[in-house]
Scaffold this active site. Structure first.
Site, mmCIF file in Angstrom:
data_model
loop_
_atom_site.group_PDB
_atom_site.id
_atom_site.type_symbol
_atom_site.label_atom_id
_atom_site.label_comp_id
_atom_site.label_asym_id
_atom_site.label_seq_id
_atom_site.Cartn_x
_atom_site.Cartn_y
_atom_site.Cartn_z
ATOM 1 N N CYS A 152 -6.069 1.865 6.045
ATOM 2 C CA CYS A 152 -6.717 0.622 6.476
ATOM 3 C C CYS A 152 -6.103 0.191 7.813
ATOM 4 O O CYS A 152 -5.179 0.831 8.327
ATOM 5 C CB CYS A 152 -6.531 -0.465 5.419
ATOM 6 S SG CYS A 152 -4.827 -1.052 5.258
ATOM 7 N N GLU A 187 0.977 3.826 1.909
ATOM 8 C CA GLU A 187 1.500 4.193 3.223
ATOM 9 C C GLU A 187 2.699 3.337 3.612
ATOM 10 O O GLU A 187 3.711 3.856 4.088
ATOM 11 C CB GLU A 187 0.410 4.019 4.301
ATOM 12 C CG GLU A 187 -0.828 4.856 4.088
ATOM 13 C CD GLU A 187 -1.948 4.123 3.377
ATOM 14 O OE1 GLU A 187 -3.112 4.340 3.746
ATOM 15 O OE2 GLU A 187 -1.667 3.339 2.444
ATOM 16 N N CYS A 232 -2.247 -0.567 7.522
ATOM 17 C CA CYS A 232 -1.431 0.654 7.431
ATOM 18 C C CYS A 232 -1.467 1.446 8.734
ATOM 19 O O CYS A 232 -0.448 1.989 9.159
ATOM 20 C CB CYS A 232 -1.906 1.503 6.263
ATOM 21 S SG CYS A 232 -1.589 0.721 4.652
ATOM 22 N N HIS A 274 0.852 -1.189 0.000
ATOM 23 C CA HIS A 274 0.000 0.000 0.000
ATOM 24 C C HIS A 274 0.892 1.245 0.000
ATOM 25 O O HIS A 274 2.058 1.194 0.412
ATOM 26 C CB HIS A 274 -0.886 0.022 1.240
ATOM 27 C CG HIS A 274 -1.973 -0.999 1.224
ATOM 28 N ND1 HIS A 274 -3.052 -0.928 2.068
ATOM 29 C CD2 HIS A 274 -2.160 -2.124 0.470
ATOM 30 C CE1 HIS A 274 -3.862 -1.953 1.843
ATOM 31 N NE2 HIS A 274 -3.327 -2.698 0.877
#
Length: 168
Positions: free
Chosen positions: A84, A56, A87, A54
């Site tokens: 999420c 992040e 993260c 992801h």
């Protein structure tokens, strides 16, 4: 401070656009410390075949390398979509000072939409959250991406139906 948030969010939006060019869900992130961009990241789980890739996480990993430390104390993360749970956990482990995000994620957001792990005072670290910065621009990127994806699937389905009819 709001002006700085918008400036860094625009950089995160550019990262999100890069993800979209790669066929990835358009999410971008920018890690900042003392007013200086330390690292950036964009979604890339499909291309890297890595469910943790992801935006992040990729920005945090690059930030750790740049600062030569897994603790990213005094850093702020600007991300186009609400983090999420995965993260958010990484953000807390990195000891970030602040997270600023744009669009809310009503399906899996862990910074206020579905749950808010950052409000859990039993955790040993607290990270400040600023939500909704340039949220419309961030949301439109996602909406346009998924609209285009649905259209592409429809066009593919139409083309396959045409081929099937021709073969009959």
């Amino acid at each position: 401070m709001a002006q700085h948030s918008e400036t860094y969010m625009r950089l995160a939006i550019e990262q999100a656009k890069h993800a979209a060019e790669l066929g990835e869900v358009p999410v971008g992130a920018v890690l900042v410390r003392d007013g200086k961009v330390i690292a950036t990241g964009h979604n890339h789980p499909i291309g890297l075949k890595d469910p943790s890739a992801h935006a992040e996480i990729r920005a945090l990993r690059a930030g750790g390398v740049a600062l030569n430390n897994y603790r990213l104390v005094d850093c702020e993360l600007y991300v186009t979509l609400e983090p999420c749970l995965m993260c958010s956990g990484a953000i807390l482990q990195a000891r970030l000072k602040k997270v600023v995000f744009g669009a809310f994620d009503e399906k899996i957001g862990a910074a206020g939409s579905v749950m808010n792990v950052f409000d859990m005072t039993v955790l040993n670290h607290q990270t400040e959250i600023e939500a909704g910065v340039l949220k419309e621009e961030c949301a439109v990127l996602l909406q346009d991406f998924f609209k285009q994806r649905r259209l592409s699937k429809k066009n593919l389905g139409d083309a396959l139906s045409e081929v099937s009819r021709e073969q009959e």
